[in-house]
Design a protein around this motif. Structure first.
Motif, short mmCIF file in Angstrom:
data_model
loop_
_atom_site.label_atom_id
_atom_site.label_comp_id
_atom_site.label_asym_id
_atom_site.label_seq_id
_atom_site.Cartn_x
_atom_site.Cartn_y
_atom_site.Cartn_z
N LYS A 228 1.22 -1.02 -0.03
CA LYS A 228 0.10 0.16 0.28
C LYS A 228 1.41 1.50 -0.17
N HIS A 229 1.96 1.00 1.18
CA HIS A 229 2.45 2.57 0.63
C HIS A 229 4.22 2.13 0.12
N PRO A 230 4.05 2.17 -0.96
CA PRO A 230 5.61 1.96 -2.22
C PRO A 230 6.78 2.39 -1.50
N ASP A 231 6.13 3.58 -1.25
CA ASP A 231 7.58 4.88 -0.59
C ASP A 231 8.25 3.98 0.42
N PHE A 232 8.08 3.22 1.22
CA PHE A 232 8.89 2.88 1.40
C PHE A 232 10.87 2.40 0.84
N ALA A 233 10.07 2.40 -0.19
CA ALA A 233 11.57 1.32 -1.18
C ALA A 233 12.06 2.09 -1.41
N SER A 234 11.74 4.27 -1.57
CA SER A 234 12.78 4.95 -1.10
C SER A 234 13.82 5.63 -0.49
N ILE A 235 13.26 4.19 1.19
CA ILE A 235 14.92 4.48 1.70
C ILE A 235 14.74 2.66 2.11
N PRO A 236 16.25 2.78 1.94
CA PRO A 236 16.28 1.10 2.11
C PRO A 236 16.36 0.82 3.29
N ALA A 237 17.09 1.68 4.07
CA ALA A 237 17.04 1.11 6.05
C ALA A 237 15.38 0.98 6.08
N ALA A 238 14.24 1.92 5.74
CA ALA A 238 13.31 2.17 6.46
C ALA A 238 11.87 0.61 5.95
N LEU A 239 12.52 0.30 4.41
CA LEU A 239 12.01 -0.85 3.90
C LEU A 239 12.68 -2.29 4.51
N GLY A 240 14.30 -2.28 4.73
CA GLY A 240 14.04 -3.20 5.67
C GLY A 240 13.73 -3.27 6.50
N ARG A 241 13.85 -2.41 7.83
CA ARG A 241 12.67 -2.58 8.58
C ARG A 241 11.75 -2.75 8.60
N ILE A 242 10.78 -2.79 7.87
CA ILE A 242 9.66 -3.45 7.69
C ILE A 242 9.77 -5.34 7.09
N GLU A 243 10.82 -5.07 6.40
CA GLU A 243 10.98 -6.12 5.82
C GLU A 243 11.63 -7.37 7.36
N ALA A 244 12.07 -6.61 7.73
CA ALA A 244 12.47 -7.35 9.35
C ALA A 244 11.93 -8.21 10.49
N GLN A 245 11.09 -7.08 10.25
CA GLN A 245 9.59 -7.13 11.28
C GLN A 245 8.38 -8.42 10.38
N VAL A 246 8.20 -9.22 9.27
CA VAL A 246 8.28 -9.27 8.27
C VAL A 246 8.23 -11.10 8.47
N ALA A 247 10.50 -10.97 8.27
CA ALA A 247 10.97 -11.93 8.55
C ALA A 247 10.29 -12.72 10.50
N PHE A 248 11.04 -11.56 11.50
CA PHE A 248 10.66 -12.09 12.74
C PHE A 248 9.17 -12.71 12.86
N ALA A 249 7.79 -11.90 12.11
CA ALA A 249 6.26 -13.10 12.44
C ALA A 249 6.48 -14.38 12.03
N LEU A 250 6.94 -14.34 10.82
CA LEU A 250 6.58 -15.29 9.71
C LEU A 250 7.89 -17.03 10.44
N ALA A 251 8.95 -16.04 11.65
CA ALA A 251 9.41 -17.22 11.77
C ALA A 251 8.91 -17.86 13.35
N ALA A 252 8.11 -16.93 13.97
CA ALA A 252 7.19 -16.52 15.58
C ALA A 252 6.20 -17.29 14.66
N SER A 253 5.51 -17.04 13.31
CA SER A 253 4.54 -18.03 13.38
C SER A 253 4.87 -19.78 12.65
N GLY A 254 5.85 -19.86 12.91
CA GLY A 254 6.62 -21.72 12.28
C GLY A 254 6.64 -21.67 10.86
N ASP A 255 7.56 -20.13 10.18
CA ASP A 255 7.37 -20.46 8.59
C ASP A 255 9.01 -20.41 8.94
N ALA A 256 9.67 -21.23 8.51
CA ALA A 256 11.10 -21.05 8.92
C ALA A 256 12.04 -20.25 7.65
N ARG A 257 11.28 -21.25 6.29
CA ARG A 257 11.98 -20.79 5.35
C ARG A 257 11.20 -19.62 4.68
#
Length: 303
Positions: A228-257
């Motif tokens: 919804k907010h593609p402007d995250f991609a304009s700031i690599p550190a901001a994009l990485g922050r959200i991607e890391a949260q996705v990664a953590f949530a997936l790991a916590a949900s059991g989706d290791a891959r």
């Protein structure tokens, strides 16, 4: 007195906590009139007995929109009559002076789209004050950081903007996760987000949140926000922050891959993303998400 403020309190089967929340609004010492709209989401309309000050009313309505927090907030906005609309979750409380402080800020900053306050987190054993880095927050500031000192229960909006240019709460967000972040991103793209940087809201953190532990839905909602907010991609550190949260949530949900795939993305955009590293550790069962969550909550922080 004019009805200046409408306070929307969504609730679902938590009558004792909800009553305390409503009482905290009615206890505000202010010269303006207002209303509290309790929105009962998939539960009977049962307005508690309350001492209601002159110039105020309390009414209960059913959530007439999609079930969940976003639909309940929007039902309240639809019913609101005040010039300003504020939100309060049914397990939180406003502290003394909160309402007047925000009204003053709107007078001082007539260009403000939204005015929030800082907060106190109460985990039942200890409290932590969460302030905000600045009293005026730009769109870039929200892309770079959620600014977690701001909470939905601290936010106050101009009703005409919610019904117009800003728009309502996004009911398509999975389980309404991040609905407050989404509207802050939208508001900051339109203009000023102003903050009374004092802890004027008490937020209860004891695991009874609607969202506690719903990691798969959290990951889904974060991916929705990235689309919804593609402007995250304009700031690599901001994009990485959200991607890391996705990664953590997936790991916590059991989706290791899936967690490791999102962690790789995050670390490419921001090699210092600790959450991405933690996601990898969880995916390999080196640590549990429960252990990490308990540690950060003891520090008054969230994932």
């Amino acid at each position: 007195m004019l009805r200046e403020v409408s306070v929307v309190v969504p609730t679902h089967n938590r009558p004792e906590l909800m009553k305390l929340a409503v009482e905290s609004v009615l206890a505000q010492k202010t010269s303006v009139g207002g209303e509290v709209i309790i929105v009962f989401d998939a539960c009977p309309i049962e307005v508690p007995e309350l001492e209601i000050p002159e110039g105020w009313i309390v009414r209960g309505i059913a959530n007439s929109r999609s079930r969940g927090l976003a639909g309940a907030r929007n039902s309240g906005i639809d019913a609101a009559e005040g010039r300003l609309v504020a939100f309060l979750d049914d397990d939180d409380e406003w502290l003394s002076g909160k309402l007047d402080a925000q009204l003053r800020r709107f007078e001082e900053k007539p260009e403000a789209i939204v005015v929030g306050t800082a907060m106190i987190i109460d985990d039942g054993e200890s409290t932590h004050v969460r302030l905000v880095p600045d009293e005026e927050l730009s769109h870039e500031a929200f892309l770079r950081n959620r600014n977690p000192g701001l909470h939905s229960s601290s936010l106050m909006f101009r009703r005409e903007l919610l019904l117009g240019e800003l728009g309502l709460i996004d009911e398509d967000l999975p389980r309404s996760y991040g609905e407050d972040y989404d509207i802050l991103l939208r508001a900051s793209s339109l203009g000023l987000v102003s903050v009374v940087n004092e802890p004027l809201v008490r937020v209860l953190w004891k695991g009874q949140s609607y969202y506690f532990g719903q990691w798969a839905s959290y990951a889904e909602a974060l991916q929705y926000l990235l689309r919804k907010h593609p402007d995250f991609a304009s700031i690599p550190a901001a994009l990485g922050r959200i991607e890391a949260q996705v990664a953590f949530a997936l790991a916590a949900s059991g989706d290791a891959r899936g967690a490791r795939a999102w962690a790789r993305k995050a670390l490419r955009h921001n090699p210092k993303q600790v959450k991405a590293m933690l996601a990898v550790a969880i995916s390999w069962k080196l640590v549990t998400p429960q252990t990490i969550t308990k540690i950060v909550q003891k520090l008054g922080r969230g994932i």
